[in-house]
Structures are given as structure tokens and as C-alpha cells.
Design an enzyme around this catalytic site. Structure first.
Site, PDB file in Angstrom:
ATOM      1  N   HIS A   5      -8.207   1.317  -0.954  1.00  0.00           N
ATOM      2  CA  HIS A   5      -8.259   0.397  -1.905  1.00  0.00           C
ATOM      3  C   HIS A   5      -9.587  -0.024  -2.345  1.00  0.00           C
ATOM      4  O   HIS A   5      -9.768  -1.314  -2.705  1.00  0.00           O
ATOM      5  CB  HIS A   5      -7.228  -0.615  -1.466  1.00  0.00           C
ATOM      6  N   SER A  48       0.850  -1.134   0.004  1.00  0.00           N
ATOM      7  CA  SER A  48       0.097   0.047   0.087  1.00  0.00           C
ATOM      8  C   SER A  48       0.781   1.257   0.153  1.00  0.00           C
ATOM      9  O   SER A  48       1.600   1.486  -1.105  1.00  0.00           O
ATOM     10  CB  SER A  48      -0.980  -0.039   1.341  1.00  0.00           C
TER      11      SER A  48
END
Length: 303
Positions: free
Chosen positions: A190, A86
């Protein structure tokens, strides 16, 4: 073969940067980055409480700064591959030379602010599911309206969605899942909830100085190497609204023949996954400067 990895949001803990500022030049670098992004990184990394550093706009630049400080402290090393989870992908992009360190901190600051703004629209969150089989868990999440935002491998999937959907998941776990653990993040990262942040990052990317990676850079999108700096940045922009496939990154580690994995500060999460998924691979989490000697030994043996 050695791989270097950088953790994502949720790895931060109060005061975790304190011992790093005693290293030569570290405080000055942190001060320069703080000036560049208008955020007192030293304060948040040494004095702020857990609630303060949970703030997305604070946590993300703090993690990138910590990762770059600790990676630099390892010295001039040449890992066979580099990847980040991430927001850790921005750390990896700077480490491999795709972005300058200053640009990486400016970009991640804008990322954190944009994702915080997107998260404020609807009350959302994330939760880790421990155990279970993907072929059972994924349809169950879809039934509840949740997104598998992080497919981490090693029996871990992170679901994301509204607060109501996360609460429903806690009451109705997929078969085989031992535990549902809420994460210390402030939104459904996300997922489609982050779509407004994509537009903000597309604009921010236009100001970046971009180079091709000088080391093998693996992407969260598909676990594959990315040779073009422009492609890396394009993926960084889209990543905020798309799932992280860390399981595929670890599959690529295996294909490349990895024998050792070092996770930069604040290490622990990714080494934990590697211990379960990459049997026989030596792992080391760099949490404090006291871990640097062991890390350098691992580098000498496997780089």
C-alpha cells in the site's frame, strides 16, 4: 444490523485451515481452487510452517480461500454490509458476487505474485504503531520517509517503508506511541513500492467476469459503499499502492447503525479493532468451525 468482514495479510497461522477441511465439501472446494491457481492450498493451510505461509504469493490466496470457506459455512445470510481489509477486499468482492470464487482466487494469486516481485526490488517492511494521536504520528512518519499504509483506527496506524526507515522508527517512536510492532509481511504494501504490481493487476483485471455487488460493499479507499462492480475492481487494482483506510470503514459501520460484526477465518485482527472503536457493538471472530454456532446465533439476532 450485521456486518461481515474479512482480514488481511498477517492473520494466517500454521495449520489454521486444518479443522475446516473436515466440513462437508470443503476439501473438494479447496482442491478445485488449488488446481485453478497452481498452488496446493491444503498443504499450505495445514502442514506448512510460519515462514512458508508468510510468503506473499502464498499467504494472499490462502486467506481468501479461508475466508470464503468459512463464510459459506455460515449458511445463506444477508449482512447489512461487507468489507475486507487489504487482501480481504477480494474475499468481500467474491462474497458479494462482484467476482466468481474461481476468478477471485486467480486474481489474488496474481496479486500475491506481483506484490512479491515488487517487494523483491528493495528490502521493505511494515510495522504497527500502537497508541498515539494521528495528528502527531502522521507528521513524524513523513519526517522519517515512511507511509501510513494502514490507518486502522482504534489507536493503530501501520507504517511502511524501507528496512532502514522501519529500523529508524523503532529507535525514534512518535510521541504517545507505546509500541512499534514489526508485521509478518514481506514488503511495504500500500505504498509507491508496489507500483509495479498495479500494472500487473490492470492486465489481470481484463480477464475477470465482473458483476455489481448484491450486498452493500464498503471500500478501503474511503470507507464508502461502491455500487458498481467495475468500480470495485478498479479500486482493487489501485489499492495495492494506496493506503488502507479501515478507520473510515468503521466510521461507515457506525453511520449505518451496525450492532454486530462477524470476522471470517482467520478472524481476530478486525474484531480487536472493532472492540476498541465500535463501543456497544457485539463482535465475533470465526477462527475454527467451533465458532460457527455462536456466529449463527449472532446472525439470527442481528441480520
Amino acid at each position: 444490523m450485521l456486518v461481515l468482514v474479512a482480514p488481511g495479510q498477517g492473520a494466517q497461522t500454521p495449520g489454521f485451515l486444518t479443522p475446516w477441511l473436515d466440513l462437508p465439501g470443503a476439501a473438494d472446494r479447496l482442491a478445485a481452487w488449488s488446481d485453478a491457481i497452481g498452488l496446493d492450498l491444503a498443504h499450505y493451510g495445514t502442514q506448512a510452517d510460519e515462514d512458508a505461509i508468510r510468503d506473499t504469493a502464498v499467504a494472499q490466496p490462502l486467506l481468501v480461500a479461508a475466508g470464503l470457506l468459512s463464510a459459506a459455512a455460515l449458511g445463506d445470510i444477508a449482512p447489512g454490509a461487507v468489507a475486507g481489509h487489504s487482501v480481504g477486499e477480494i474475499t468481500a468482492a467474491a462474497y458479494t458476487g462482484v467476482l466468481t470464487e474461481d476468478d477471485a482466487l486467480r486474481f489474488v494469486r496474481k496479486r500475491g505474485l506481483a506484490m512479491a516481485d515488487a517487494a523483491a526490488v528493495t528490502e521493505t517492511g511494515m510495522a504497527a504503531l500502537l497508541g498515539g494521536a494521528p495528528e502527531v504520528t502522521l507528521p513524524h512518519l513523513e519526517k522519517l520517509g515512511l507511509t501510513p499504509a494502514n490507518v486502522n483506527g482504534a489507536g493503530q496506524i501501520v507504517a511502511a517503508g524501507t528496512a532502514e526507515q522501519i529500523a529508524a522508527l523503532a529507535e525514534d517512536k512518535p510521541e504517545g506511541v507505546r509500541k512499534v510492532v514489526p508485521l509478518k509481511v514481506a514488503g511495504a504494501f500500500h505504498t509507491h513500492h508496489m507500483a509495479p504490481a498495479v500494472a500487473a493487476l490492470e492486465a489481470a483485471a481484463k480477464d475477470l467476469e465482473i458483476s455489481d455487488p448484491r450486498l452493500t460493499y464498503l471500500s478501503n479507499r474511503d470507507g464508502k459503499p461502491v455500487a458498481s462492480g467495475a468500480d470495485v475492481v478498479s479500486r482493487l487494482v489501485g489499492q495495492v499502492a494506496n493506503p488502507v483506510r479501515w478507520d473510515l470503514c468503521m466510521e461507515t459501520f457506525q453511520e449505518l447503525g451496525v450492532t454486530a460484526l462477524i470476522e471470517v477465518c482467520p478472524g481476530g485482527t478486525l474484531t480487536g479493532l472493532a472492540k476498541r472503536a465500535l463501543k456497544g457493538v457485539k463482535t465475533l471472530a470465526v477462527k475454527t468451525p467451533e465458532d460457527l454456532d455462536a456466529a449463527r446465533t449472532l446472525v439470527a439476532e442481528h441480520s
